[in-house]
Write a protein that holds these residues in place. Structure first.
Motif, mmCIF file in Angstrom:
data_model
loop_
_atom_site.group_PDB
_atom_site.id
_atom_site.type_symbol
_atom_site.label_atom_id
_atom_site.label_comp_id
_atom_site.label_asym_id
_atom_site.label_seq_id
_atom_site.Cartn_x
_atom_site.Cartn_y
_atom_site.Cartn_z
ATOM 1 N N ALA A 187 -4.896 -2.039 -1.296
ATOM 2 C CA ALA A 187 -5.753 -1.630 -0.176
ATOM 3 C C ALA A 187 -6.892 -2.618 0.049
ATOM 4 O O ALA A 187 -7.215 -2.950 1.193
ATOM 5 C CB ALA A 187 -6.296 -0.226 -0.422
ATOM 6 N N MET B 195 0.831 -1.214 0.000
ATOM 7 C CA MET B 195 0.000 0.000 0.000
ATOM 8 C C MET B 195 0.859 1.255 0.000
ATOM 9 O O MET B 195 0.512 2.249 -0.645
ATOM 10 C CB MET B 195 -0.929 0.023 1.215
ATOM 11 C CG MET B 195 -2.085 -0.930 1.104
ATOM 12 S SD MET B 195 -3.366 -0.667 2.364
ATOM 13 C CE MET B 195 -2.459 -0.614 3.873
ATOM 14 N N LEU C 183 -8.015 4.780 1.268
ATOM 15 C CA LEU C 183 -8.377 4.510 -0.122
ATOM 16 C C LEU C 183 -9.349 5.555 -0.652
ATOM 17 O O LEU C 183 -9.263 5.976 -1.812
ATOM 18 C CB LEU C 183 -8.997 3.114 -0.218
ATOM 19 C CG LEU C 183 -9.336 2.585 -1.596
ATOM 20 C CD1 LEU C 183 -8.079 2.505 -2.460
ATOM 21 C CD2 LEU C 183 -9.964 1.207 -1.479
ATOM 22 N N SER D 271 -7.609 1.641 6.368
ATOM 23 C CA SER D 271 -7.271 1.376 4.963
ATOM 24 C C SER D 271 -8.367 1.877 4.036
ATOM 25 O O SER D 271 -8.079 2.448 2.979
ATOM 26 C CB SER D 271 -7.037 -0.127 4.748
ATOM 27 O OG SER D 271 -5.913 -0.553 5.478
#
Length: 117
Positions: free
Chosen positions: A65, A52, A107, A103
């Motif tokens: 992600a 990531m 994103l 996460s």
């Protein structure tokens, strides 16, 4: 990068995950079999966190992600169903969902380039 660093630390020192998860023996030590089982989780987290942190924007970053989110939410389900006591299960679910949520937020957040337009 936090996921990558934490994952590497767990791979090297499984006690960091075993103790808060209630996966230690009565004397507080982590059995060898437990350590062997937790190390791959640490490396998975290290690899996905690094992916990531280094993936270019677009499909590679989205894929990295989503894999991280799937791993975290999978952890929440499995640990929530299998850890030894209710309090520990609830904490593990909260931590796993928390990492997964971070996460998702990362994103969905606009990139630095998008914020300056």
């Amino acid at each position: 990068m936090a996921t990558a660093v934490y994952g590497a630390l767990v791979a090297l020192r499984p006690d960091l995950l075993a103790k808060p998860s209630g996966l230690v023996d009565s004397d507080g030590s982590t059995a060898d079999a437990t350590a062997v089982s937790l190390r791959p989780l640490g490396w998975r987290d290290a690899a996905s966190g690094l992916a990531m942190a280094t993936a270019p924007a677009g499909a590679p970053l989205v894929t990295a992600a989503l894999l991280r989110v799937a791993a975290d939410f999978g952890d929440a389900v499995l640990l929530g169903a299998t850890l030894p006591d209710r309090s520990t299960r609830l904490k593990a679910v909260a931590v796993s969902v928390g990492w997964g949520t971070l996460s998702v937020i990362g994103l969905l957040a606009p990139s630095g380039a998008d914020r300056h337009q």
